[in-house]
Design a protein around this motif. Structure first.
Motif, PDB file in Angstrom:
ATOM      1  N   VAL A  89       0.855  -1.200   0.000  1.00 57.86           N
ATOM      2  CA  VAL A  89       0.000   0.000   0.000  1.00 57.86           C
ATOM      3  C   VAL A  89       0.888   1.246   0.000  1.00 57.86           C
ATOM      4  CG1 VAL A  89      -1.856   1.206   1.178  1.00 57.86           C
ATOM      5  CG2 VAL A  89      -1.747  -1.292   1.284  1.00 57.86           C
ATOM      6  N   GLU A 122       2.017  -1.936   5.052  1.00 60.74           N
ATOM      7  CA  GLU A 122       1.515  -3.290   4.986  1.00 60.74           C
ATOM      8  C   GLU A 122       0.046  -3.291   4.565  1.00 60.74           C
ATOM      9  OE1 GLU A 122       2.291  -6.345   8.687  1.00 60.74           O
ATOM     10  OE2 GLU A 122       1.466  -4.378   8.999  1.00 60.74           O
ATOM     11  N   GLU A 128      -7.166   4.775   8.722  1.00 61.98           N
ATOM     12  CA  GLU A 128      -6.932   6.222   8.631  1.00 61.98           C
ATOM     13  C   GLU A 128      -7.719   6.927   9.716  1.00 61.98           C
ATOM     14  OE1 GLU A 128      -8.814   8.327   5.407  1.00 61.98           O
ATOM     15  OE2 GLU A 128     -10.600   7.081   5.479  1.00 61.98           O
TER      16      GLU A 128
HETATM   17  P1  AMP Z   1      -7.223   5.888   3.269  1.00 65.22           P
HETATM   18  O1  AMP Z   1      -7.336   7.158   2.474  1.00 65.22           O
HETATM   19  O2  AMP Z   1      -5.943   5.780   4.022  1.00 65.22           O
HETATM   20  O3  AMP Z   1      -8.420   5.605   4.086  1.00 65.22           O
HETATM   21  O4  AMP Z   1      -7.279   4.707   2.190  1.00 65.22           O
HETATM   22  C1  AMP Z   1      -8.360   4.576   1.290  1.00 65.22           C
HETATM   23  C2  AMP Z   1      -8.816   3.150   1.234  1.00 65.22           C
HETATM   24  O5  AMP Z   1      -7.729   2.299   0.840  1.00 65.22           O
HETATM   25  C3  AMP Z   1      -9.266   2.583   2.582  1.00 65.22           C
HETATM   26  O6  AMP Z   1     -10.605   2.860   2.849  1.00 65.22           O
HETATM   27  C4  AMP Z   1      -9.020   1.104   2.390  1.00 65.22           C
HETATM   28  O7  AMP Z   1     -10.065   0.507   1.650  1.00 65.22           O
HETATM   29  C5  AMP Z   1      -7.786   1.054   1.534  1.00 65.22           C
HETATM   30  N1  AMP Z   1      -6.573   0.934   2.377  1.00 65.22           N
HETATM   31  C6  AMP Z   1      -5.783   1.934   2.822  1.00 65.22           C
HETATM   32  N2  AMP Z   1      -4.760   1.455   3.544  1.00 65.22           N
HETATM   33  C7  AMP Z   1      -4.881   0.129   3.560  1.00 65.22           C
HETATM   34  C8  AMP Z   1      -4.109  -0.942   4.131  1.00 65.22           C
HETATM   35  N3  AMP Z   1      -2.998  -0.705   4.810  1.00 65.22           N
HETATM   36  N4  AMP Z   1      -4.545  -2.195   3.950  1.00 65.22           N
HETATM   37  C9  AMP Z   1      -5.675  -2.444   3.232  1.00 65.22           C
HETATM   38  N5  AMP Z   1      -6.441  -1.493   2.652  1.00 65.22           N
HETATM   39  C10 AMP Z   1      -6.045  -0.227   2.817  1.00 65.22           C
END
Ligand code: AMP
Ligand code: GLY
Length: 423
Positions: free
Chosen positions: A143, A187, A284
């Protein structure tokens, strides 16, 4: 109380509705607002990037509370400016909002205060070669996240090393502007996602009903990421035991941590969670209410929502200002413009809102505007159609009945909102 609400989406329409039903609310002003919010408040034109203009307006209108909906004004330090002008604000300081505006900041706080999250490393442009080497040693999927605000587009889940190298170059080459001057590589976490919002006064917190969002454009969670195509609340996966873990392992240490850093967190703390084997990890944090989740969560509150936010803003949280309705469920189906999140046409007349409302649905406006006295489409996500039911099934069926009553050209929506929870 006189309240100034900042924002223009479905989230702000939902906040405006809950504020308007609160006993302690006298008058609501909103900027820039939308035609739906205009039914609940006086729309005012303010340049919210000009903090002195906002502060002058607040003094002129005797504003008792400013509620900031979106992240951008938080990132620009509007809360800080208003607080130094002795105006009460619901919304974190620029420093505390880094929990959303910098992925690297959020990760470092989580590791410092032992909050469960994915393992990570951060690289800046000067570590270009190291970052590529790190990718080669990393297991798949990988990621990658642009550090700063990127309107939900800065996260890439790479299934191969070559895809990860490519993504890294895209971020470092300026696709996300300054937001990509640092990259968090982390990860991949397996599990099911849910969100929990806590209303925080710096020390204490009040937890709102849990929710689940549907981020992808197509049914079955396929296709591109969007701002969110629907939501439901509460999320069955967040049971009492899990909620206790969220409080003890995430919310309490985070609030203590921010206090320890000298920057108490005042506002809505959005915890985006990944849940596996009944254990939560943080995907997040956001420094604001989520959208569309707010459109399902707030209609489940009874009592004085304005009092809740005001008490948080003065660091004296009133835990009895609102109650969570018992045995009620809510579902929101987002009606979008066909083509969203890419190109779409707009300017189409919307009909049937009052028919849907007569049946008890709540229609939140997001991408709408007034044109010669008619409401027309003006954005990707146009409306949020929310229904409350005595079960999730009941709420789903009511919401889709209401969806059928609303008509506009190029209307698109997902037919499977909340289906995961019904299985
Ligand atoms: P975020 O903006 O960090 O919330 O990332 C957007 C979307 O990406 C999240 O709602 C998750 O579906 C996916 N995501 C982000 N980080 C991860 C991670 N470390 N592992 C799995 N899915 C992730
Ligand atoms: N629903 C996701 C967000 O508000 O960021």
């Amino acid at each position: 109380m006189n309240i100034l609400l900042i924002g223009s989406g479905g989230r702000e329409h939902s906040i405006a509705l809950s504020l308007s039903k609160s006993e302690s609310t006298e008058k609501i002003y909103c900027t820039p607002g939308n035609p739906g919010i205009a039914n609940l408040s006086e729309i005012v034109e303010l340049n919210i990037s000009s903090h002195i203009d906002v502060s002058t307006f607040c003094k002129l209108k005797n504003i008792d509370l400013v509620v900031i909906g979106p992240e951008q004004p938080l990132a620009e330090g509007l809360s800080d400016y208003l607080r130094t002008s002795n105006i009460n604000v619901f919304g974190p300081s620029q420093f505390a909002a880094q929990l959303e505006t910098s992925k690297d900041f959020a990760k470092s706080i989580m590791f410092k205060y032992n909050i469960p999250t994915a393992f990570y490393r951060t690289f800046d442009l000067s570590q270009y070669d190291d970052a590529h080497q790190y990718i080669d040693l990393h297991s798949l999927p990988i990621v990658l996240k642009a550090d700063g605000l990127a309107a939900g587009k800065g996260v890439i889940i790479a299934e191969s090393h070559s895809e990860a190298h490519e993504a890294l170059n895209i971020i470092f080459n300026g696709e996300f502007g300054n937001a990509g001057s640092k990259v968090v590589i982390e990860e991949f976490m397996q599990g099911e996602e849910a969100s929990v919002f806590a209303i925080c006064d710096g020390t204490n917190y009040f937890i709102l009903p849990s929710a689940q969002d549907h981020k992808r454009i197509f049914e079955g969670d396929l296709g591109k990421n969007t701002g969110g195509m629907g939501a439901y609340s509460p999320a069955p996966i967040v049971d009492i035991e899990l909620m206790q873990k969220v409080e003890n392992q995430i919310i309490k240490p985070l609030l203590n941590g921010m206090m320890n850093e000298g920057h108490p967190y005042i506002g809505c703390l959005y915890c985006g969670l990944m849940i596996k084997d009944n254990n939560p990890k943080v995907v997040e944090f956001n420094a604001r209410f989520g959208d569309p989740e707010t459109q399902v969560v707030l209609p489940l509150l009874e009592g004085d929502f304005a009092k809740l936010l005001y008490s948080a803003s003065i660091s004296d949280l009133d835990l009895y200002a609102v109650r969570i309705a018992q045995n009620k469920y809510s579902v929101c189906v987002v009606l979008a413009s066909n083509g969203y999140p890419d190109k779409f046409e707009k300017g189409f007349e919307i009909n049937g809102i009052s028919e849907a409302e007569k049946d008890g649905a709540i229609i939140f406006q997001a991408g709408t505007k007034l044109n010669n006295g008619k409401i027309v489409t003006s954005g990707g996500r146009v409306l949020g159609v929310t229904s409350i039911g005595s079960s999730l099934e009941d709420a789903v069926s009511k919401a889709y009945n209401a969806v059928e009553k609303i008509e506009f050209s190029n209307k698109y929506y997902r037919n499977d909102i909340a289906h995961k929870a019904l299985k």
